[in-house]
Design a protein around this motif. Structure first.
Motif, PDB file in Angstrom:
ATOM      1  N   LYS A 141      36.200  29.660  28.027  1.00 40.90           N
ATOM      2  CA  LYS A 141      37.558  30.118  28.386  1.00 40.90           C
ATOM      3  C   LYS A 141      37.854  31.466  27.733  1.00 40.90           C
ATOM      4  N   ILE A 142      37.423  31.623  26.490  1.00 46.27           N
ATOM      5  CA  ILE A 142      37.667  32.896  25.791  1.00 46.27           C
ATOM      6  C   ILE A 142      36.954  34.030  26.535  1.00 46.27           C
ATOM      7  N   LEU A 143      35.675  33.799  26.842  1.00 47.65           N
ATOM      8  CA  LEU A 143      34.900  34.849  27.519  1.00 47.65           C
ATOM      9  C   LEU A 143      35.504  35.177  28.884  1.00 47.65           C
ATOM     10  N   GLU A 144      35.932  34.155  29.600  1.00 42.18           N
ATOM     11  CA  GLU A 144      36.509  34.371  30.937  1.00 42.18           C
ATOM     12  C   GLU A 144      37.827  35.159  30.865  1.00 42.18           C
ATOM     13  N   SER A 145      38.475  35.097  29.709  1.00 43.48           N
ATOM     14  CA  SER A 145      39.762  35.811  29.589  1.00 43.48           C
ATOM     15  C   SER A 145      39.572  37.314  29.361  1.00 43.48           C
ATOM     16  N   ILE A 146      38.333  37.714  29.078  1.00 42.05           N
ATOM     17  CA  ILE A 146      38.096  39.144  28.806  1.00 42.05           C
ATOM     18  C   ILE A 146      37.904  39.892  30.127  1.00 42.05           C
ATOM     19  N   LYS A 147      38.723  40.895  30.335  1.00 41.50           N
ATOM     20  CA  LYS A 147      38.697  41.652  31.599  1.00 41.50           C
ATOM     21  C   LYS A 147      37.332  42.334  31.784  1.00 41.50           C
ATOM     22  N   GLY A 148      36.857  42.307  33.008  1.00 41.78           N
ATOM     23  CA  GLY A 148      35.620  43.016  33.348  1.00 41.78           C
ATOM     24  C   GLY A 148      34.363  42.244  32.999  1.00 41.78           C
ATOM     25  N   LEU A 149      34.501  41.254  32.117  1.00 46.00           N
ATOM     26  CA  LEU A 149      33.311  40.513  31.674  1.00 46.00           C
ATOM     27  C   LEU A 149      32.888  39.501  32.749  1.00 46.00           C
ATOM     28  N   GLU A 150      31.632  39.600  33.160  1.00 45.92           N
ATOM     29  CA  GLU A 150      31.120  38.650  34.156  1.00 45.92           C
ATOM     30  C   GLU A 150      30.286  37.593  33.423  1.00 45.92           C
TER      31      GLU A 150
END
Ligand code: FES
Length: 521
Positions: A427-436
């Protein structure tokens, strides 16, 4: 669909044709009824769609151990698992890994059984005792000590799940658990032989817990490896590298042999609230030895401190009074030393008034939550990914600076397999813009260990190709990702080493999630 059919399930079966040396996938739609097992489904496919499909089975009741297969990445017995219990519309069926494929789902289990020859899986009886079998009998109470180990049906599921068996020196969980079963049996006279057989390879186990997690009979092979290590530690006949780790912890309360007075060097200039000047805070930040002392990892410790500040959390650290949590020491079998470390930290937790303890390392988290004497305190302990995921969900933290990168997440075993924390880091990683975020094939419960647990991060001696971390980085490279994100200092350490060993540092980097979040703010 007949009236008894509950649902149609798609079976994608990975197959191998030895004559053409060809791997291919066949797909079948199976009408599944209540109570239908995976083996029933495979037999249905054979009877109705393709009689050439090869798989192994015999007893059909979870006894002979011959029907092991991989189902959606997890090893299991086909006759012992009901299709509807898997709660899936599509099942990807593969042969068990770590053994050569003969045809379709049939693997050669010889490598698994070969290891048993080294441990003599029979009672070693003295001649005179053989003559008086009545006196040789055992009390039921004693049997209780190793009863669960006698339930092992030698199905090789643990062997298929084990990251350490990529090094053929390792005997594998089942053989080691069987060995321990005889070591604890007072009738067995083979202790010397048994300890000799395991003394040099036992240390390859990473305590990832996959064997215990996937065992269809719930045999706790992982714990029996720790018990065997404990017996070997008592003899003193341990590898130099293991001895060095234990000595460092004994002398300096950290496995790196660094002076306790240097423990706060990472925080120089940060002006952190520190024990004993401060004895009360909302959060007690437990930093971990690796992150406190290693210059690369100090960046992670600092990132987390800045995130606490950003969130306006009142936090403090134990400073020089933070001792190693002892997890690696416990897994290496030095129970006495673990207790010493734990008693110190417990006494500090009693002196420090905090609403919760937040750990950077999943190993500290697991120790505080699940290991006595810590667990007796009923501590309110959080891994930092839980805290950050919660803050993001509540809108208290918004990583708004884009990180335009393709990233995969490596599940640390002590966070995922041992504590079920799979979604918060994602969830944390998915919240970062641009990060796939892209998943490796082996993820969550089926994740492949980095090889750093149970002290192996400091004692690694396997050839490059046989190191779990190298195997894991290759999996990430195959995905074409630029970053491997993880949430454990030990995973960062081993995976980063693997990128150096493979000379791919310019292609892929390893980052802790705390670092990525800080970067994105
Ligand atoms: Fe014997 Fe499954 S067929 S255990």
């Amino acid at each position: 669909m007949n009236s008894e059919t509950e649902k149609i399930v798609e079976f994608k079966i990975h197959r191998y044709d030895p004559e053409a040396d060809r791997h291919y996938v066949s797909t079948f739609k199976v009408p599944v009824k209540k109570g239908m097992t995976l083996l029933d489904a495979l037999l249905y496919i054979k009877d109705n769609f393709d009689e050439t499909l090869a798989f192994r089975y015999s007893c059909r009741m979870g006894q002979c151990g011959s029907c092991g297969i991989m189902v959606n990445g997890k090893p299991m017995l086909a006759c012992y698992t009901q299709v509807l219990h898997l709660n899936a519309d599509t099942l990807v069926i593969e042969p068990l890994p770590n053994m050569p494929i003969i045809k379709d789902l049939v693997v050669d289990i010889e490598p698994f059984f070969e290891k048993f020859k080294l441990i003599r899986p029979i009672l070693i009886k003295p001649q005179e005792e053989l003559k008086k079998l009545v006196e040789f009998a055992q009390l039921p109470d004693e049997l209780k000590k190793y009863w669960d180990l006698t339930l092992c049906i030698k199905c090789s599921i643990c062997y298929a799940a084990c990251p350490a068996v990529i090094d053929e020196r390792f005997l594998g969980p089942s053989a080691l658990a069987t060995n321990y079963r005889f070591l604890t049996d007072s009738r067995d006279q083979g202790a010397d032989l048994r300890l000799r057989a395991i003394a040099d390879n036992l240390w390859l186990c990473t305590s990832c817990n996959s064997c215990t997690l996937f065992c269809p009979k719930e045999v706790d092979a992982s714990s029996s490896v720790v018990e065997e290590r404990s017996l070997i530690v008592e003899t003193g006949n341990i590898p130099r590298t293991v001895m060095d780790v234990l000595t460092s912890v004994m002398r300096y309360h950290n496995p790196m042999g660094r002076y306790p007075t240097k423990r706060m060097e990472w925080a120089e200039g940060l002006n952190l609230k520190t024990y004993p000047q401060v004895t009360k805070a909302d959060v007690l930040y437990f930093v971990c030895c690796l992150t406190a002392y290693d210059t690369r990892h100090q960046e992670i410790a600092k990132s987390m401190a800045s995130l606490f500040n950003r969130l306006g959390i009142d936090f403090a650290v134990l400073g020089n009074e933070e001792w190693c949590c002892g997890d690696h020491i416990l897994r290496l079998g030095e129970k006495g030393l673990f207790e010493e470390l734990a008693e110190h930290n417990v006494s500090m937790f009693k002196k420090f008034e905090a609403n919760r303890i937040v750990t950077l390392s999943p190993h500290c988290y697991d120790a505080f939550k699940n290991q006595k004497p810590y667990s007796d305190m009923g501590l309110n302990v959080q891994h930092y990914t839980q805290l950050l995921a919660d803050a993001i969900e509540k809108g208290k933290l918004a990583p708004s600076k884009p990180i335009n990168k393709k990233v995969t997440y490596h599940d640390p075993c002590f966070l995922g397999k041992r504590n079920g924390i799979f979604e918060e880091p994602r969830k944390i990683l998915e919240s970062i813009k641009g990060l796939e975020l892209v998943e490796m094939k082996r993820n969550r419960e089926n994740s492949f260990c980095c090889g750093g647990g149970a002290g192996r991060v400091w004692t690694e001696d396997a050839l490059v190709e046989k190191r779990p971390c190298v195997n894991r980085v290759k999996e990430a490279l195959d995905l074409g990702v630029e970053v491997i994100a993880t949430a454990c200092p030990f995973c960062v350490s081993t995976l980063e080493d693997a990128t150096k060993v493979l000379d791919v540092e310019n292609k892929i980097v390893v980052k802790d999630i705390a670092e990525l979040v800080k970067e994105a703010l």
